[in-house]
Motif scaffolding. Structure first.
Motif, PDB file in Angstrom:
ATOM      1  N   TYR A  52       2.970   0.505   3.403  1.00  0.00           N
ATOM      2  CA  TYR A  52       2.800  -0.823   3.971  1.00  0.00           C
ATOM      3  C   TYR A  52       3.284  -1.876   2.975  1.00  0.00           C
ATOM      4  CZ  TYR A  52      -0.475   1.396   7.262  1.00  0.00           C
ATOM      5  OH  TYR A  52      -1.053   2.197   8.217  1.00  0.00           O
ATOM      6  N   VAL A  53       4.033  -2.854   3.472  1.00  0.00           N
ATOM      7  CA  VAL A  53       4.373  -4.049   2.705  1.00  0.00           C
ATOM      8  C   VAL A  53       4.028  -5.249   3.575  1.00  0.00           C
ATOM      9  CG1 VAL A  53       6.226  -5.460   1.739  1.00  0.00           C
ATOM     10  CG2 VAL A  53       6.172  -2.993   1.310  1.00  0.00           C
ATOM     11  N   ALA A  54       3.287  -6.202   3.021  1.00  0.00           N
ATOM     12  CA  ALA A  54       2.801  -7.323   3.815  1.00  0.00           C
ATOM     13  C   ALA A  54       3.107  -8.651   3.132  1.00  0.00           C
ATOM     14  CB  ALA A  54       1.304  -7.187   4.049  1.00  0.00           C
ATOM     15  N   HIS A  55       3.236  -9.702   3.955  1.00  0.00           N
ATOM     16  CA  HIS A  55       3.666 -11.018   3.461  1.00  0.00           C
ATOM     17  C   HIS A  55       3.118 -12.095   4.393  1.00  0.00           C
ATOM     18  CE1 HIS A  55       7.390 -13.928   3.172  1.00  0.00           C
ATOM     19  NE2 HIS A  55       6.338 -14.436   2.568  1.00  0.00           N
ATOM     20  N   THR A  56       2.452 -13.108   3.820  1.00  0.00           N
ATOM     21  CA  THR A  56       2.155 -14.335   4.574  1.00  0.00           C
ATOM     22  C   THR A  56       3.151 -15.393   4.131  1.00  0.00           C
ATOM     23  OG1 THR A  56       0.584 -15.229   2.941  1.00  0.00           O
ATOM     24  CG2 THR A  56      -0.313 -13.813   4.657  1.00  0.00           C
ATOM     25  N   ASN A  57       3.816 -16.017   5.079  1.00  0.00           N
ATOM     26  CA  ASN A  57       4.780 -17.068   4.743  1.00  0.00           C
ATOM     27  C   ASN A  57       4.109 -18.411   4.974  1.00  0.00           C
ATOM     28  OD1 ASN A  57       7.439 -17.808   3.859  1.00  0.00           O
ATOM     29  ND2 ASN A  57       7.795 -18.569   5.922  1.00  0.00           N
ATOM     30  N   ASP A  58       3.549 -18.970   3.899  1.00  0.00           N
ATOM     31  CA  ASP A  58       2.714 -20.169   3.990  1.00  0.00           C
ATOM     32  C   ASP A  58       3.464 -21.377   3.446  1.00  0.00           C
ATOM     33  OD1 ASP A  58       0.689 -18.406   4.762  1.00  0.00           O
ATOM     34  OD2 ASP A  58       0.055 -18.113   2.700  1.00  0.00           O
ATOM     35  N   GLY A  59       3.278 -22.523   4.089  1.00  0.00           N
ATOM     36  CA  GLY A  59       3.864 -23.721   3.512  1.00  0.00           C
ATOM     37  C   GLY A  59       3.778 -24.927   4.416  1.00  0.00           C
ATOM     38  N   VAL A  60       3.717 -26.100   3.800  1.00  0.00           N
ATOM     39  CA  VAL A  60       3.759 -27.370   4.519  1.00  0.00           C
ATOM     40  C   VAL A  60       4.585 -28.332   3.694  1.00  0.00           C
ATOM     41  CG1 VAL A  60       1.529 -27.106   5.626  1.00  0.00           C
ATOM     42  CG2 VAL A  60       1.654 -28.191   3.410  1.00  0.00           C
ATOM     43  N   GLY A  61       4.899 -29.471   4.296  1.00  0.00           N
ATOM     44  CA  GLY A  61       5.607 -30.486   3.528  1.00  0.00           C
ATOM     45  C   GLY A  61       6.993 -30.730   4.082  1.00  0.00           C
ATOM     46  N   GLY A  88      -0.374   6.131  -4.534  1.00  0.00           N
ATOM     47  CA  GLY A  88      -1.834   6.143  -4.500  1.00  0.00           C
ATOM     48  C   GLY A  88      -2.445   4.813  -4.881  1.00  0.00           C
ATOM     49  N   GLU A  89      -1.586   3.833  -5.214  1.00  0.00           N
ATOM     50  CA  GLU A  89      -2.068   2.531  -5.692  1.00  0.00           C
ATOM     51  C   GLU A  89      -1.722   1.417  -4.703  1.00  0.00           C
ATOM     52  OE1 GLU A  89      -3.380   1.948  -9.292  1.00  0.00           O
ATOM     53  OE2 GLU A  89      -3.955   3.940  -8.591  1.00  0.00           O
ATOM     54  N   VAL A  90      -2.374   0.270  -4.874  1.00  0.00           N
ATOM     55  CA  VAL A  90      -2.135  -0.933  -4.080  1.00  0.00           C
ATOM     56  C   VAL A  90      -1.779  -2.074  -5.024  1.00  0.00           C
ATOM     57  CG1 VAL A  90      -3.126  -2.629  -2.488  1.00  0.00           C
ATOM     58  CG2 VAL A  90      -3.739  -0.199  -2.286  1.00  0.00           C
ATOM     59  N   VAL A 112       0.867  -1.173   0.000  1.00  0.00           N
ATOM     60  CA  VAL A 112       0.000   0.000   0.000  1.00  0.00           C
ATOM     61  C   VAL A 112       0.907   1.227   0.000  1.00  0.00           C
ATOM     62  CG1 VAL A 112      -1.769   1.292   1.251  1.00  0.00           C
ATOM     63  CG2 VAL A 112      -1.784  -1.224   1.293  1.00  0.00           C
ATOM     64  N   THR A 113       0.840   2.034  -1.031  1.00  0.00           N
ATOM     65  CA  THR A 113       1.709   3.203  -1.135  1.00  0.00           C
ATOM     66  C   THR A 113       1.173   4.346  -0.271  1.00  0.00           C
ATOM     67  OG1 THR A 113       0.495   3.845  -3.121  1.00  0.00           O
ATOM     68  CG2 THR A 113       2.550   2.618  -3.437  1.00  0.00           C
ATOM     69  N   PRO A 114       2.025   5.326   0.057  1.00  0.00           N
ATOM     70  CA  PRO A 114       1.593   6.414   0.953  1.00  0.00           C
ATOM     71  C   PRO A 114       0.326   7.134   0.503  1.00  0.00           C
ATOM     72  CG  PRO A 114       3.965   6.452   0.707  1.00  0.00           C
ATOM     73  CD  PRO A 114       3.460   5.412  -0.255  1.00  0.00           C
ATOM     74  N   GLY A 115       0.183   7.339  -0.804  1.00  0.00           N
ATOM     75  CA  GLY A 115      -1.004   8.025  -1.297  1.00  0.00           C
ATOM     76  C   GLY A 115      -2.272   7.220  -1.175  1.00  0.00           C
ATOM     77  N   ALA A 116      -2.162   5.918  -0.874  1.00  0.00           N
ATOM     78  CA  ALA A 116      -3.335   5.057  -0.712  1.00  0.00           C
ATOM     79  C   ALA A 116      -3.662   4.798   0.751  1.00  0.00           C
ATOM     80  CB  ALA A 116      -3.112   3.727  -1.430  1.00  0.00           C
ATOM     81  N   SER A 117      -2.811   5.258   1.671  1.00  0.00           N
ATOM     82  CA  SER A 117      -3.055   5.042   3.099  1.00  0.00           C
ATOM     83  C   SER A 117      -3.573   6.315   3.750  1.00  0.00           C
ATOM     84  CB  SER A 117      -1.777   4.580   3.801  1.00  0.00           C
ATOM     85  OG  SER A 117      -0.792   5.592   3.798  1.00  0.00           O
ATOM     86  N   ASP A 118      -4.243   6.160   4.859  1.00  0.00           N
ATOM     87  CA  ASP A 118      -4.920   7.314   5.461  1.00  0.00           C
ATOM     88  C   ASP A 118      -3.971   8.278   6.154  1.00  0.00           C
ATOM     89  OD1 ASP A 118      -4.281   5.762   7.686  1.00  0.00           O
ATOM     90  OD2 ASP A 118      -6.167   6.169   8.712  1.00  0.00           O
ATOM     91  N   ASP A 119      -2.764   7.829   6.510  1.00  0.00           N
ATOM     92  CA  ASP A 119      -1.830   8.707   7.206  1.00  0.00           C
ATOM     93  C   ASP A 119      -0.501   8.868   6.472  1.00  0.00           C
ATOM     94  OD1 ASP A 119      -0.740   6.214   7.551  1.00  0.00           O
ATOM     95  OD2 ASP A 119      -0.498   6.377   9.731  1.00  0.00           O
TER      96      ASP A 119
END
Length: 597
Positions: A47-56, A224-226, A36-43
């Motif tokens: 933001y950079v987000a990551h789910t680290n998913d995995g099994v096996g 301003g973009e996501v 989420v770039t600064p122009g797209a956030s309220d303050d």
């Protein structure tokens, strides 16, 4: 007790540290990322987000669920940095490992005089200068094995090195591209996001068909973009004259020479040239992109249905209908497609109590399910949610341009499954983390480890998910609200110390808040665990305050589906079971004992 790595520990044990940061999950390994770039956030936050998913098969003799803080360090001229093999790469071997060698170092690169402090686990997350990173694995047509001196880099080491050496997103992109071309890339296709407080970029990479170097393309995320990705390349047409695009020096020549693309085709479509698209089965990747984009921008009226993996229905980035705050950013990972036709809390597969998690089977696994001409139509597969039950950890990293780097960067880290976790604040200027967050592995149950603290609650909740999730969300919201308030207060105090010239005092404050808040969240979650065990044991719901006991039984629709109406209601049970078409009504009646059924 506090956990940090000294330079001595780094030098003497660097291989162990590097391997401890890597999660090996070839059969099913899949992540969802967004920026989420600064122009797209309220303050104005990034933001950079990551789910680290995995099994096996995940090399469980290495820690794969813990957070590591690597402190800044200085190096003498001539020192070299080892590059470790990543077992999560999908590669066949590390050097001569396939021949029985225990070698796990693929090569060395020249060390720099000074490296920055940063947080990492399977991949780099955030450094002391508010440089953020996130990762997801992708399906590439060409996935070569590691080879010493020829192909030594995978995305995990690339993300770590970028955080060690860079302060800006573009600088990280340029460094990663240079390392890929100079030292070679192996393993699966990969997407990395790099963002600083003002600018965000996406870089995607894969092996080169020529065996050396590697292919990569990068694109800037407009302010301003996501941006959203979920195990499929998202960069499309490469535009040579676009200053917001970068790519491998020989990309066009290699693509043409190896029949990946022809000038007669028009623009070089990065996705089509290097990948067949989705990672595991139809909609495995694109459904998550659709869900997050649709939640943020319902005005786009995006359809969940597409014609194929190469669809252009979902744009590279979107402008959200409303500005995004931190709580909304957390919520993007708490998604089982509720309220849509793919809602995993509904239907027979969810059981009587709305369990959104599914047991994985062979049809859910990552295989090469499609190629240039054919697609494997399997017996079936479950929808892949954003919040996956095999998640090791997730985070939302925040950068704020209006604050000094030690204060502005906050890594909101959540162990285990995203839907039921609590995101704890970890400052960029902090030099330690709470012990539970820095310990634990998947082979040994440890109630004191942050991962197992949260994973136990997720698994316990599956017994009566529809009821327990309310208790979980209430405590989750309470703790995260408290953390957000604590960060606001700490920001002010830390900035005052820095402005007064006491940066060391500010770092001590940030460290204390990071460690203390982590400890408090774990203690609160242990208390919640005990309450949930008591309240929902033995198929009952026991109010811990009033001691009232509810025997709620099963919902009517489930009783109908489970043939409850053919159960032992009368003595002529065999005749009852021979009667077709009975419907469960939930009503009780009195009849003569000799009544016929």
């Amino acid at each position: 007790m506090l956990i940090r790595l000294t330079k001595k520990m780094m030098i003497s044990g660097i291989l162990a540290i590097l391997l401890a940061c890597m999660l090996a999950l070839p059969p099913v390994s899949a992540c969802t990322i967004f920026a989420v770039t600064p122009g797209a956030s309220d303050d104005g936050s990034m933001y950079v987000a990551h789910t680290n998913d995995g099994v096996g098969f995940d090399w469980r003799n290495y820690d794969d669920i813990s957070l590591v803080y690597v402190p800044p360090a200085d190096y003498a001229p001539g020192e070299m940095r080892p590059i470790a093999f990543d077992p999560n790469s999908g590669s066949d071997a590390a050097g001569n490992k396939a021949d029985g060698s225990s070698e796990a170092i693929l090569g060395y690169i020249e060390q720099v005089p000074h490296t920055y402090g940063y947080y990492t686990a399977s991949y780099g997350m955030m450094n002391e200068h508010q440089l953020l990173s996130g990762e997801c694995t992708d399906y590439a047509k060409i996935e070569l094995s590691a080879e010493e001196g020829k192909r030594i880099f995978y995305s995990s080491e690339l993300s770590n090195i970028a955080l060690e050496r860079c302060t800006t997103a573009r600088g990280a992109i340029e460094l990663v591209g240079e390392l890929i071309e100079t030292y070679g890339y192996y393993g699966t296709g990969e997407t990395l996001i790099f963002a600083d407080p003002k600018e965000a970029w996406v870089i995607e990479m894969c092996s080169s068909p020529e065996g050396t170097g590697g292919l990569w393309a990068a694109e800037k995320i407009p302010d301003g973009e996501v941006f959203v990705a979920g195990n499929e390349f998202r960069i499309r047409d490469i535009e040579p004259d676009n200053p917001d695009m970068l790519y491998a020096t020989d990309l066009f020549r290699i693509a043409e020479d190896n029949t990946m693309w022809s000038p007669a085709d028009g623009a070089l479509d990065w996705l089509e040239a290097t990948s067949y698209g989705e990672y595991s089965h139809p909609y495995y990747s694109l459904m998550r992109v659709w869900s997050i984009q649709d939640r943020l921008a319902p005005s786009f009226n995006l359809s969940p249905y597409v014609e194929n993996s190469y669809t252009e229905a979902y744009p590279f980035t979107i402008t959200p209908d409303e500005k995004i705050n931190l709580t909304t950013a957390f919520s993007l990972y708490r998604d089982h497609y509720e309220g849509t036709e793919f809602d995993l809390t509904e239907g027979v597969a969810a059981g009587p109590f709305g369990n959104p998690y599914r047991y994985l089977g062979p049809d859910d696994a990552h295989t090469d399910f499609q190629n240039e001409s054919f697609i494997e139509v399997r017996a079936g597969a479950n929808p892949r949610p954003v919040s996956a039950v095999f998640c090791a950890y997730s985070y939302v990293a925040q950068a704020r341009a209006d604050l000094p780097d030690p204060v502005g960067g906050v890594l909101w880290f959540g162990p285990a499954v995203a839907y039921e976790t609590v995101y704890a604040p970890i400052y960029a200027g902090a030099e330690n983390v709470s012990v539970p967050y820095a310990t634990g592995d998947r082979e040994v149950y440890d109630p004191d480890a942050a991962y197992w603290t949260f994973d136990f609650v997720t698994n316990w909740a599956m017994l009566r998910y529809d009821a327990m999730i309310g208790d979980i969300q209430a405590k989750q919201s309470e703790l995260e609200s408290e953390s957000i308030a604590a960060v606001r207060t700490t920001d002010t105090r830390a900035v005052e110390l820095i402005q007064a010239g006491d940066e060391e005092g500010a770092r001590q404050l940030l460290t204390n808040v990071t460690v203390t808040r982590g400890d408090e969240i774990i203690d609160e979650w242990h208390a919640l665990t005990g309450m949930l065990v008591v309240k929902y044991s033995n198929g009952l719901i026991t109010d811990p305050k009033t001691e009232n006991i509810e025997e709620s039984g099963y919902p009517a629709w489930w009783s109908q589906e489970a043939d409850y109406q053919y159960g032992p209601r009368v003595y002529e049970l065999d005749k009852l079971r021979e009667t077709d078409g009975l419907n469960y009504t939930g009503q009780s009646i009195w009849v003569p004992k000799n009544a016929s059924f």
